[in-house]
Design a protein around this motif. Structure first.
Motif, short mmCIF file in Angstrom:
data_model
loop_
_atom_site.label_atom_id
_atom_site.label_comp_id
_atom_site.label_asym_id
_atom_site.label_seq_id
_atom_site.Cartn_x
_atom_site.Cartn_y
_atom_site.Cartn_z
N SER A 591 0.85 -1.20 0.00
CA SER A 591 0.00 0.00 0.00
C SER A 591 0.88 1.25 0.00
CB SER A 591 -0.90 0.01 1.23
OG SER A 591 -0.11 0.25 2.38
N LEU A 592 0.28 2.32 -0.46
CA LEU A 592 0.98 3.61 -0.45
C LEU A 592 1.41 3.97 0.97
CD1 LEU A 592 1.87 6.22 -1.91
CD2 LEU A 592 -0.45 7.09 -1.55
N GLU A 593 0.53 3.70 1.91
CA GLU A 593 0.83 4.01 3.31
C GLU A 593 2.07 3.25 3.78
OE1 GLU A 593 -2.61 3.95 5.82
OE2 GLU A 593 -1.38 3.70 7.61
N ASP A 594 2.09 1.97 3.51
CA ASP A 594 3.25 1.16 3.93
C ASP A 594 4.51 1.56 3.19
OD1 ASP A 594 1.84 -0.24 5.73
OD2 ASP A 594 1.59 -2.05 4.49
N LEU A 595 4.37 1.71 1.91
CA LEU A 595 5.53 2.05 1.09
C LEU A 595 6.18 3.34 1.58
CD1 LEU A 595 7.38 1.68 -1.39
CD2 LEU A 595 5.62 2.81 -2.77
N SER A 596 5.35 4.37 1.77
CA SER A 596 5.90 5.67 2.16
C SER A 596 6.51 5.61 3.55
CB SER A 596 4.80 6.73 2.11
OG SER A 596 3.75 6.39 2.99
N THR A 597 5.87 4.87 4.43
CA THR A 597 6.37 4.81 5.80
C THR A 597 7.68 4.03 5.86
OG1 THR A 597 4.06 4.90 6.46
CG2 THR A 597 5.66 4.34 8.17
N ARG A 598 7.74 2.92 5.13
CA ARG A 598 8.99 2.15 5.11
C ARG A 598 10.12 2.97 4.50
NH1 ARG A 598 7.63 -3.95 3.04
NH2 ARG A 598 5.69 -4.16 4.20
N LEU A 599 9.80 3.70 3.42
CA LEU A 599 10.85 4.48 2.75
C LEU A 599 11.48 5.51 3.69
CD1 LEU A 599 9.39 5.12 -0.79
CD2 LEU A 599 11.51 3.92 -0.27
N LEU A 600 10.71 5.98 4.63
CA LEU A 600 11.26 7.00 5.53
C LEU A 600 11.83 6.41 6.82
CD1 LEU A 600 8.65 9.82 4.95
CD2 LEU A 600 11.05 9.79 4.25
N TYR A 601 11.38 5.21 7.19
CA TYR A 601 11.77 4.72 8.52
C TYR A 601 12.55 3.41 8.52
CZ TYR A 601 8.68 8.19 10.65
OH TYR A 601 8.11 9.35 11.05
N SER A 602 12.34 2.55 7.50
CA SER A 602 12.87 1.21 7.73
C SER A 602 13.55 0.54 6.55
CB SER A 602 11.75 0.30 8.26
OG SER A 602 10.65 0.32 7.38
N ARG A 603 13.18 0.84 5.33
CA ARG A 603 13.77 0.07 4.25
C ARG A 603 14.03 0.92 3.02
NH1 ARG A 603 11.11 -5.05 1.52
NH2 ARG A 603 12.77 -5.25 0.01
N ASN A 604 15.20 0.71 2.42
CA ASN A 604 15.58 1.52 1.25
C ASN A 604 15.39 3.01 1.55
OD1 ASN A 604 16.20 -0.68 -0.28
ND2 ASN A 604 14.27 -0.69 -1.42
N GLN A 605 15.79 3.42 2.75
CA GLN A 605 15.33 4.72 3.23
C GLN A 605 15.74 5.87 2.33
OE1 GLN A 605 16.20 3.21 7.35
NE2 GLN A 605 15.29 5.21 7.81
N LYS A 606 14.77 6.66 1.94
CA LYS A 606 15.02 7.85 1.11
C LYS A 606 13.76 8.72 1.06
CE LYS A 606 15.94 5.31 -2.46
NZ LYS A 606 16.03 4.49 -3.69
N GLN A 607 14.00 9.97 0.74
CA GLN A 607 12.88 10.89 0.52
C GLN A 607 12.51 10.89 -0.95
OE1 GLN A 607 11.03 13.39 2.63
NE2 GLN A 607 9.86 13.04 0.75
N LEU A 608 11.28 10.55 -1.26
CA LEU A 608 10.84 10.72 -2.64
C LEU A 608 10.35 12.16 -2.81
CD1 LEU A 608 8.93 7.51 -3.77
CD2 LEU A 608 11.39 7.98 -3.63
N CYS A 609 10.92 12.81 -3.79
CA CYS A 609 10.61 14.20 -4.02
C CYS A 609 10.83 14.45 -5.51
CB CYS A 609 11.57 15.06 -3.18
SG CYS A 609 11.04 16.73 -2.96
N THR A 610 9.81 14.85 -6.20
CA THR A 610 9.98 15.06 -7.64
C THR A 610 9.57 16.48 -8.00
OG1 THR A 610 7.72 14.28 -8.05
CG2 THR A 610 9.48 12.65 -8.20
N THR A 611 10.25 17.00 -8.99
CA THR A 611 9.96 18.36 -9.43
C THR A 611 9.69 18.35 -10.92
OG1 THR A 611 11.25 19.40 -7.69
CG2 THR A 611 10.95 20.67 -9.70
N GLY A 612 8.66 19.06 -11.29
CA GLY A 612 8.39 19.28 -12.70
C GLY A 612 8.46 20.76 -12.98
#
Lengths: 769, 261, 150
Positions: A591-612
């Motif tokens: 889920s988006l919720e899990d994916l985003s939370t893991r990305l910031l706290y536990s796995r493959n940690q990184k900030q997703l940030c995109t600019t157009g």
């Protein structure tokens, strides 16, 4: 589509109705010094001396500043791209004052009462100069408004200050004189449009303070935070990097806040005193000391075949920019650039003239931006031609108007201040707009007139209009999407919501591109430190240009979500999809919720940030067919609006309710310009209409019935098919109402507004003759 | 800056005493046109609590207290029932309910505003004013007498007379102040034609009144023409004198037609 | 000088300047729902209720309200939310600067006798100017708001 095309409620509406702190004055530091300007009582004068001693000695007065205290750096207050196409003909304060209300000196004090008392004791000796009050006499007048050597143009705009010319422009396609000479039917007319005040209900307000780093923070009611920052830096002679500008909620703009107002004075006070400062314009200051729509004289020649096919259009204009040249050239050019392409089948077309200085309050950007002036003249002249040819004015338009797949050479020749960009029209639903509009107004039954009781007669009128969608090859916008834990997004945009709802529709575009619901997109906008760049909210650019930047940022974000989701799932990103709730691969889903939370706290940690970011490459016009029925009181000349119908092609409406209200609101401002809004000056150059008791904008009962419909349309170059809708609404009322009054009475009023006085006096003249 | 004082007397007598004690004190009646900060007022006496916000049937006629608001005149059944409701009609569209809730009879009469609709309507109905010290006098005399700064206007009396009356004005927007206004009233052997916002204050027009009294075919149009010919008009931001003259003919004739019908 | 009055139902004592308007005093005390608009009682954005009647606070001396009752949008949060939602549903809220004043006029209008038909709404709200919306969407929203009430 799921989110685009929905009339979602505007995201800030409830909080604003509840009165929560949101506007500049709500957010200004409580301890801010009150900044007030002493304003000139003379239209043109040199300041021989200013005695500030008594004011400076008053307890509570923090500083008194005059032209001697400011850097001698010429700027323009027009909030435009860099370098600005407006002449740099202003200083923060100057030795000369050039209109009643111009700034003489500035006082900062601990309370409003002290500031007012300090202004009272400033002793100024004026050398009163002969003012230029008639714009038709400005070129070659013995008085020269801008003799100062520092005033300059950033690139050639026809700036000739010794002749009081702020800008000049000429273009032609084909040989107009030859075609006119050969034509069997020629209509030559001159029209005048008046100055108009924006009357945003929130006046100009700004506040400045130094943060802990000593940087100058500015919160201001502006349409152009980046231009404010850049121009403040130049005027105050400091680096751009040392200024942060934030636009909070603003109480209406309409172009009036595309100029810089109190920011320079407030910034100067804060720099001098180290203290927070705030400047809230009184309504009288808004009227006398900000900007108006440029009044214009438009001389039009139409040449046609007897069957109504147009052969040539010649439009020669004279524009009054008042004391300073803000938007002088660009407003002027738009009078032609956003009207003439409507009738693209002519053999020859010419447009030109100049913008002159006078000792009136300066002209500036105002919704419509020249197009309303041009539209009034062109669409009135077409009605006069139709009358001369005994043709239905609708048929005359149908015969000559632009269509999908066509172009006009004017697109390439005329931009705003520079050359334009060639474009083919990919969406133009004018035929549908006309058909539907005729049906809604009942054109075939009502044209041209019918009796409406003793001394009263009704008539209908119509006009077409076009606008643009941003300034091609100049306007650019950027957007950043940031993924948060637990699955929400921040949308950071430079775009500047003036109350139009752009924060809402840009969130809708992001949500559509991502495939998520709009309410998980949290918008933060218009902050030069914290959001990406945007040229600003003007030229009908936000939906089309900023919207595109948002779409690009969201598409990148979607790709990154899929890539990161696939990595978590251990599958090939090519095999994964994001459906708005979860990233699904062949072997599972996250889920988006899990994916985003893991990305910031536990796995493959990184900030997703995109600019157009998006540069406006073309400027597809929105179109409108407008119709009105009016009732004229033959005993008083009063024109009552019975019904106004506007059918609009704005491409795909991102939020139909908000798009419709843009049109409705624009129409009522245009109706005000057509009927009641009249900026009047006294014989000695003082503004007479300097409050809302004398300058009358329409009230609720003045516009009993307005019908706006949007036709189905899709602009291929726009975000999800959208074009702009911010300005098109204002363009038609002057011509439509003037045409309706003519059809009702036979009286043609060629200078705005159509006051009862002008209509009755014209009726009396026709009765006599 | 001198120390400023603000009093809110609870009766006319108290207000009168305050004016006696503070020469130069300014009476605050309505408030709408008073930008306090822009005037050098050292002592203000606000009649808001002085018990003058009434509309009532008195011994000699309808009594409008000095602090009766335009909104009261607009909605009160006694005012609506008096002289075909012409007083109510004169004020009911001015600006908005908010403004009409603070604009008062006394503030308007003291302001002698040229654009005033109320003054035009009251003059057409032979209104009298009541002053605390000077007593009662016709409204027209109040306007032509130099006011005693220590006196207080307490109200207006509309005598019990069977007026048939009509109101006409022209505004630019619906809720603007009038470009020109007129009230026409008739009763047995009497006619009143008052035109205001010329832009000067409302005044009676004797020749128009005579035309109405003479009656006969076209009396209303004659009254309109007479008023247009007789009265003085001026230019201001709303209109020119020439237009006002034209408009006067139309509006007076229309109002007259209504009362004669 | 001191004034004591009922502000949104609560007895309140403030130190004010005799020359202050009610608008200035309210904003100085943090009531941000009351807006400065025209300074001449002409636009309606500063509307508050004084003893239940809508008044332009820019033209009411602050000292006048001593002993009286003032209601601002901060005192009617539920109404304001309901009106705000109705406006937002029509896209009529736009810049929102006039919205709190409109809320206060509606609160007062609901206390008036008689049903709020279209003409009454238009005339009662005539003093609440809006420069963004063109009024049509506001009218749609207000009708729905009034129709949807219990």
């Amino acid at each position: 589509m799921n989110e685009v095309g929905k009339s979602l409620p505007k995201i800030d509406g409830v909080g604003l109705a509840m009165g929560r702190p949101a506007f500049t004055d709500d957010l200004a530091p409580r301890e801010a010094l009150v900044v007030r300007a002493l304003r000139s009582p003379h239209p043109f004068a040199r300041l021989k001396s200013i005695d500030t001693a008594a004011a400076e000695a008053m307890p509570g007065v923090a500083c008194v500043l005059t032209w001697k205290d400011v850097p001698r750096i010429a700027v323009t207050r027009a909030g435009q791209g860099h370098p600005e196409p407006s002449p740099r003909d202003r200083f923060i304060l100057d030795e000369y004052v050039r209109h009643v209300g111009d700034e003489v000196a500035v006082v900062a004090a601990d309370t409003a009462a002290t500031a007012a008392a300090a202004l009272d004791v400033l002793a100024v000796e004026y050398e009163v100069l002969d003012p230029v009050l008639d714009f038709e006499q400005a070129d070659g007048h013995a008085s020269v408004l801008h003799p100062e050597p520092e005033a300059h143009e950033n690139f050639p705009i026809g700036f000739e200050p010794q002749r009081n010319i702020a800008s000049a422009y000429e273009m032609h396609v084909g040989d107009v004189d030859k075609v006119v000479a050969e034509s069997e039917v020629v209509v030559r007319r001159t029209y005048y449009t008046q100055a108009q005040q924006h009357v945003a209900l929130e006046p100009m307000v700004c506040a400045t303070w130094l943060d802990l780093h000593g940087r100058l923070n500015v919160v201001t009611s502006t349409q152009t935070p980046w231009h404010v920052r850049r121009i403040m830096a130049r005027a105050l002679d400091m680096p751009v990097s040392e200024i942060r500008v934030n636009k909070p909620r603003i109480g209406g703009g309409f172009g009036g806040k595309q100029m810089i107002h109190g920011e320079l004075l407030c910034g100067l006070v804060t720099r001098r005193t180290g203290k927070a400062a705030k400047m809230v314009y009184s309504r009288r200051e808004v009227f006398t000391a900000t900007n108006t729509r440029h009044p214009m004289r438009m001389e039009i020649t139409l040449a046609a075949h007897p069957d109504g096919r147009l052969r040539a259009i010649d439009m020669q204009a004279l524009s009054d920019t008042g004391a300073y040249g803000e938007h002088a050239l660009t407003v002027f050019m738009v009078a032609g650039a956003k009207t003439l392409p409507l009738y693209n089948k002519v053999e020859a077309v010419r447009f030109g003239g100049k913008t002159v200085y006078t000792n009136h309050a300066p002209g500036g950007a105002y919704r419509g931006y020249g197009a309303i002036q041009g539209n009034y003249a062109l669409e009135s002249a077409l009605a006069e031609l139709a009358d001369e040819l005994d043709l239905d004015p609708v048929e005359l338009r149908r015969l000559n108007m632009i269509a999908e797949g066509e172009t006009s050479p004017i697109f390439a020749i005329m931009g705003e201040g520079t050359e334009g960009v060639a474009q083919t029209i990919d969406s133009c639903k004018l035929p549908e707009c006309i058909d539907r509009g005729m049906e809604l107004i009942g054109w075939n039954d009502k044209f041209p007139r019918r009796e409406a009781g003793p001394d009263r007669v009704r008539g209908v009128g119509m006009a077409l209009a076009m606008q643009g969608s941003g300034i091609p090859a100049i306007d650019m916008a950027a957007a950043t999407l940031k993924l948060n834990d637990f699955g929400s997004f921040n949308l950071l945009i430079g775009a500047t919501d003036l109350g139009t709802g752009s924060d809402t529709i840009l969130a809708q575009i992001a949500a559509e591109a991502l495939g998520v619901a709009t309410d998980i997109i949290k918008v933060y906008s218009s902050d030069t430190d914290r959001t990406p760049f945007d040229t600003g909210a003007y030229a009908s650019s936000t939906t089309y240009v900023s919207g595109h930047a948002v779409r690009k940022a969201a598409e990148k974000m979607k790709a990154e979500l899929i890539a990161e989701g696939a990595a978590m799932l251990g599958c090939d990103p090519q095999a994964a999809v994001f459906d708005g709730r979860e990233v699904r691969g062949p072997g599972g889903a996250i889920s988006l919720e899990d994916l985003s939370t893991r990305l910031l706290y536990s796995r493959n940690q990184k900030q997703l940030c995109t600019t157009g970011s998006h540069l406006c490459e073309k400027s597809p016009p929105p179109y409108m067919a407008a119709f009105a029925e009016v009732e004229v009181d033959l005993g008083t000349g009063k024109v009552d609006l019975i019904d106004y119908v506007a059918v609009v092609d704005c491409g795909q409406a991102i939020n139909p309710n908000l798009a419709r209200v843009q049109v409705e609101g624009g129409l009522v401002q245009g109706i005000g310009m057509a009927l009641t809004e009249d900026v009047r000056y006294g014989k000695r150059g003082a503004l007479l209409t300097r409050d809302m008791m004398t300058y009358k904008i329409p009230a609720r009962q003045d516009v009993p019935r307005i019908t706006v419909e949007l036709v189905d349309s899709h602009e291929p170059s726009g975000p999800f098919g959208a074009k702009s809708v911010g300005e098109i609404g204002i363009d038609t009322p002057p011509a439509v109402i003037a045409n309706a009054v003519f059809n009702a009475t036979g009286v043609r009023v060629r200078d705005l507004p159509l006051t009862p006085e002008k209509v009755l006096m014209a009726l009396r003249r026709t009765q006599e003759s | 800056m001198a120390e400023q004082q603000y009093f809110k007397p609870r009766s006319v007598d108290e207000a009168s005493a305050l004016l006696g004690d503070h020469p130069g004190a300014v009476i605050i009646g309505g408030g709408a046109y008073v930008r306090l900060g822009s005037r050098k007022i050292t002592t203000a006496v606000d009649l808001f609590d002085a018990g003058l916000d009434y509309v009532r049937a008195g011994a000699d006629g309808l009594e409008l207290g000095a602090m009766a608001t335009f909104r009261m005149l607009e909605t009160d059944s006694l005012v609506n029932g008096y002289a075909d409701g012409v007083v109510s009609r004169s004020v009911e569209r001015i600006v908005g309910v908010q403004m009409r809730n603070i604009t008062t009879v006394g503030g308007t009469l003291y302001g002698r505003y040229g654009f005033s609709n109320l003054i035009t309507a009251l003059l057409a109905l032979d209104a009298e004013v009541a002053l605390h010290r000077a007593g009662r006098m016709p409204l027209e005399r109040f306007f032509t007498t130099k006011p005693d700064p220590g006196d207080i206007l307490t109200g207006v009396i509309l005598p019990d007379l069977p007026w048939r009356a009509a109101w006409r004005d022209l505004t630019r927007t619906v809720n603007d102040y009038a470009v020109l206004n007129t009230a026409v009233a008739v009763r047995e052997g009497q006619a009143r034609v008052v035109v205001g916002a010329r832009p000067g204050r409302g005044v009676r027009c004797a020749e128009a009144e005579a035309a109405l009294l003479a009656g006969g075919e076209g009396a209303a149009d004659k009254a309109g023409r007479a008023a247009a010919a007789e009265l003085e008009f001026g230019d201001d931001v709303r209109a020119s004198a020439a237009y006002r003259r034209e408009l006067c003919g139309t509006l007076v004739a229309r109002a007259a037609r209504e009362v004669l019908s | 000088m001191k004034i004591t009055f009922a502000l949104n139902g609560r007895e309140t004592t403030w130190e004010i300047e005799p020359v202050e308007t009610l608008l200035e005093a309210l904003r100085r005390h943090g009531l941000t729902g009351v807006k400065q608009g025209c300074d001449t009682a002409s636009c309606g954005v500063c509307t508050v209720l004084l003893d239940g009647k809508p008044v332009p606070s820019c033209a009411v001396p602050a000292a006048r309200v001593d002993g009286h009752a003032v209601l601002t949008v901060e005192g009617v949060p539920e109404k304001a939310r309901a009106v705000g939602e109705a406006l937002a549903a029509e896209g009529a809220d736009q810049c929102g600067y006039c919205a709190p004043g409109l809320v206060m006029s509606l609160v007062a209008m609901e206390q008036e006798p008689g049903p709020p038909d279209e003409d009454k709404i238009a005339s009662y709200l005539a003093g609440n100017l809006c420069r963004c919306s063109g009024y049509a969407s506001q009218s749609r929203a207000i009708k729905k708001y009034l129709g949807g009430k219990p």
